[in-house]
Enzyme design. Structure first.
Site, short mmCIF file in Angstrom:
data_model
loop_
_atom_site.label_atom_id
_atom_site.label_comp_id
_atom_site.label_asym_id
_atom_site.label_seq_id
_atom_site.Cartn_x
_atom_site.Cartn_y
_atom_site.Cartn_z
N SER A 73 34.17 40.83 33.94
CA SER A 73 35.55 41.19 34.25
C SER A 73 36.44 40.86 33.06
CB SER A 73 35.99 40.36 35.45
OG SER A 73 37.39 40.40 35.61
N TYR A 87 37.02 31.64 40.06
CA TYR A 87 36.38 32.96 40.03
C TYR A 87 36.09 33.39 38.59
CZ TYR A 87 36.07 38.03 39.76
OH TYR A 87 35.68 39.31 39.43
N LYS A 132 32.42 34.04 36.20
CA LYS A 132 32.06 35.18 35.33
C LYS A 132 31.73 34.69 33.92
CE LYS A 132 32.59 38.44 38.35
NZ LYS A 132 31.39 39.07 38.92
P1 NAD Z 1 33.00 44.03 46.78
O1 NAD Z 1 33.32 42.75 47.47
O2 NAD Z 1 33.47 45.29 47.40
O3 NAD Z 1 31.42 44.14 46.56
C1 NAD Z 1 30.59 43.02 46.37
C2 NAD Z 1 29.38 43.17 47.28
O4 NAD Z 1 28.52 42.05 47.10
C3 NAD Z 1 29.76 43.21 48.77
O5 NAD Z 1 29.09 44.30 49.39
C4 NAD Z 1 29.27 41.87 49.30
O6 NAD Z 1 28.90 41.96 50.66
C5 NAD Z 1 28.09 41.58 48.37
N1 NAD Z 1 27.75 40.17 48.23
C6 NAD Z 1 28.56 39.14 47.90
N2 NAD Z 1 27.87 37.99 47.86
C7 NAD Z 1 26.58 38.30 48.14
C8 NAD Z 1 25.37 37.55 48.24
N3 NAD Z 1 25.35 36.22 48.08
N4 NAD Z 1 24.22 38.19 48.55
C9 NAD Z 1 24.20 39.52 48.74
N5 NAD Z 1 25.32 40.29 48.66
C10 NAD Z 1 26.49 39.69 48.37
O7 NAD Z 1 33.54 43.91 45.28
P2 NAD Z 1 33.70 45.03 44.15
O8 NAD Z 1 35.15 45.25 43.94
O9 NAD Z 1 32.81 46.17 44.43
O10 NAD Z 1 33.18 44.19 42.90
C11 NAD Z 1 31.83 44.23 42.48
C12 NAD Z 1 31.62 43.26 41.34
O11 NAD Z 1 32.52 43.59 40.28
C13 NAD Z 1 31.91 41.80 41.70
O12 NAD Z 1 30.96 40.99 41.05
C14 NAD Z 1 33.29 41.56 41.14
O13 NAD Z 1 33.49 40.21 40.79
C15 NAD Z 1 33.27 42.45 39.89
N6 NAD Z 1 34.62 42.87 39.48
C16 NAD Z 1 35.45 43.47 40.37
C17 NAD Z 1 36.73 43.83 39.99
C18 NAD Z 1 37.68 44.47 40.97
O14 NAD Z 1 38.89 44.41 40.75
N7 NAD Z 1 37.21 45.10 42.05
C19 NAD Z 1 37.18 43.58 38.67
C20 NAD Z 1 36.29 42.99 37.77
C21 NAD Z 1 35.00 42.63 38.19
N1 UFG Z 2 51.27 42.92 41.70
C1 UFG Z 2 52.46 43.01 42.38
N2 UFG Z 2 52.44 42.94 43.74
C2 UFG Z 2 51.27 42.80 44.45
C3 UFG Z 2 50.05 42.71 43.74
C4 UFG Z 2 50.10 42.76 42.36
O1 UFG Z 2 53.53 43.14 41.78
O2 UFG Z 2 51.32 42.73 45.70
C5 UFG Z 2 51.27 43.05 40.22
C6 UFG Z 2 50.69 41.86 39.48
O3 UFG Z 2 51.68 40.91 39.21
C7 UFG Z 2 50.14 42.54 38.22
C8 UFG Z 2 49.71 43.93 38.71
O4 UFG Z 2 50.43 44.14 39.92
O5 UFG Z 2 51.16 42.72 37.28
C9 UFG Z 2 48.22 44.05 39.00
O6 UFG Z 2 47.81 43.01 39.88
P1 UFG Z 2 46.39 43.01 40.59
O7 UFG Z 2 46.36 41.84 41.51
O8 UFG Z 2 46.12 44.36 41.17
O9 UFG Z 2 45.36 42.84 39.37
P2 UFG Z 2 45.20 41.65 38.30
O10 UFG Z 2 45.26 42.28 36.95
O11 UFG Z 2 46.12 40.55 38.56
O12 UFG Z 2 43.73 41.12 38.60
C10 UFG Z 2 42.61 41.97 38.86
C11 UFG Z 2 41.60 41.19 39.68
C12 UFG Z 2 41.06 40.04 38.85
C13 UFG Z 2 40.48 40.60 37.59
C14 UFG Z 2 41.49 41.39 36.82
C15 UFG Z 2 40.86 42.05 35.62
O13 UFG Z 2 42.20 40.67 40.87
O14 UFG Z 2 40.04 39.39 39.57
O15 UFG Z 2 42.03 42.43 37.67
O16 UFG Z 2 39.74 42.80 36.00
F1 UFG Z 2 40.07 39.57 36.81
#
Ligand code: NAD
Ligand code: UFG
Length: 360
Positions: free
Chosen positions: A124, A148, A152
């Site tokens: 991430s 979190y 990573k």
């Molecule tokens: P998500 O929660 O929708 O998907 C994660 C999946 O992993 C879920 O289906 C959950 O049930 C499963 N899971 C969690 N722990 C588990 C375990 N111990 N055993 C088996 N399954 C398990 O999340 P997502 O948004 O699809 O994110 C996927 C990956 O990408 C995550 O590792 C997250 O940290 C990373 N990521 C997400 C974002 C974002 O904003 N969505 C940004 C950067 C990185």
């Molecule tokens: N924001 C608002 N109101 C809300 C939610 C967010 O104004 O209700 C603003 C935040 O201040 C930020 C922007 O919208 O300026 C985006 O916020 P998000 O929470 O959607 O995303 P972030 O960039 O803060 O964080 C996300 C994930 C993190 C990840 C990061 C980079 O939550 O886990 O993207 O991948 F690390």
């Protein structure tokens, strides 16, 4: 290729599973459904008309995981499974380290035992911490500001040490910026539990009438309109980046890192404005205090993925919002909830969703 996708029922996982199936790969999923529903995979299967062997296994269950991997015999693993809520990780740090770090160690050990040493890992942009040196490059120094993010960072470092210790490993650390949007069918998308933490799903729920108003966290940042700027990336572009990384690893050993972002940012007000226009609904908002830990601006230097992988994000904010809105409008309450009984009846190993779906 036989590809195992951990966390394949989740938001990014389900879109990636679909693209893998469409590209002709044989796909298996390991998920404990802690933050997802098997319904997402049922829908993937119905869109692709192909099967996905699904194992309801927790990565912390070392024995069940090893059994699943032995029976799948994957050529490569895409590892999405993890917990991802920043606030929750501050409240429950041990749960996050155990699930994300120990879960990954279990996975790597089981892969090694099965002779599969190719992995694409969901990292991430959070590993850039509070860096203000924009655009964020793969070489930008890393840090973490919450448990979190630290999971990573630890996993990235662990994978680096693993690759250095044994040249048979082929590893891609993909650093996602802000994934949003949904598949154009409106059948799969992000289904946050409870109040969404992230901007885009929150705005979508306001537009559809589930919530009253967006809280804009600060309008006094040094950005064009004073609100936070992020590099939003369409989940389908993100999914395509995983397929490109798999292709790359098929011919190159070692460890590689790629940013997956568009290279440009949109502000909170840009997002709200686009949603109002595309949904033709009012999205009321209030300006409130900054959210602790937020940076003013974050966007990727996206050239490395373009040069190495021949991958770049194709979809802009309009498309992201249009697809997100279609998903939200068609599924105002997300996926139908699966009851305890049905969940318990998913006794895994041989549970092939494709067959279940075609029996309906
Ligand atoms: P998500 O929660 O929708 O998907 C994660 C999946 O992993 C879920 O289906 C959950 O049930 C499963 N899971 C969690 N722990 C588990 C375990 N111990 N055993 C088996 N399954 C398990 O999340 P997502 O948004 O699809 O994110 C996927 C990956 O990408 C995550 O590792 C997250 O940290 C990373 N990521 C997400 C974002 C974002 O904003 N969505 C940004 C950067 C990185
Ligand atoms: N924001 C608002 N109101 C809300 C939610 C967010 O104004 O209700 C603003 C935040 O201040 C930020 C922007 O919208 O300026 C985006 O916020 P998000 O929470 O959607 O995303 P972030 O960039 O803060 O964080 C996300 C994930 C993190 C990840 C990061 C980079 O939550 O886990 O993207 O991948 F690390």
């Amino acid at each position: 290729m036989r590809v195992l996708v951990t966390g394949g029922a989740g938001y990014i996982g389900s879109h990636t599973v679909l693209q893998l199936l469409e590209a002709g790969h044989q796909v298996s999923v390991v998920d404990n459904f802690i933050n997802s529903s098997p319904e997402s995979l049922r829908r993937v299967v119905s869109i692709a008309s192909k099967k996905v062997a699904t194992f309801r296994v927790d990565l912390l269950d070392r024995k069940a995981l090893a059994e699943a991997i032995t029976s799948i015999q994957p050529d490569a693993v895409i590892h999405f499974a993890g917990l991802k809520a920043v606030g929750e990780s501050v409240a429950q740090p041990l749960r996050y380290y155990k699930n994300n770090v120990t879960g990954t160690i279990n996975l790597l050990e089981a892969m090694d035992e099965a002779g599969c040493r190719t992995i694409v890992f969901s990292s991430s942009a959070t590993v850039y911490g509070e860096s203000v040196d924009l655009p964020l490059r793969e070489t930008t120094p890393r840090s973490a500001t919450n448990p979190y993010g630290r999971t990573k960072l630890h996993i990235e470092e662990m994978l680096e040490e693993l690759a250095a210790s044994d040249s048979r490993w082929r590893i891609a650390n993909l650093r996602y910026f802000n994934p949003v949007g949904a598949h154009e069918s409106g059948l799969i998308g992000e289904d946050p539990q409870g109040i969404p933490n992230n901007l885009m799903p929150f705005v979508a729920q306001v537009a559809v009438g589930k919530r009253d108003a967006v809280q804009v966290f600060g309008n006094d940042y040094p950005t064009a309109d004073g609100t936070g700027v992020r590099d939003y990336i369409h989940v389908l572009d993100l999914a395509a980046g995983h397929l490109a990384a798999l292709d790359y690893l098929a011919s190159s050993g070692g460890l590689h890192v790629w940013n997956l972002g568009t290279g440009s940012g949109s502000s909170v007000l840009d997002v709200i404005e686009a949603f109002q226009r595309i949904s033709a609904r009012l999205v009321p908002y209030d300006i409130v205090a900054r959210r602790p830990g937020d940076v003013a601006e974050s966007y990727a230097h996206a050239e490395k993925a373009r040069l190495d992988l021949g991958w770049k994000a194709e979809r802009g904010l309009e498309q992201m919002v249009e697809d997100m809105w279609r998903w939200q409008f068609k599924n105002p309450d997300g996926f139908p909830k699966v009851g305890h009984e049905e969940m318990n009846s998913l006794e895994l190993r041989d549970f092939v969703l494709g067959e279940v779906a075609s029996n309906k």
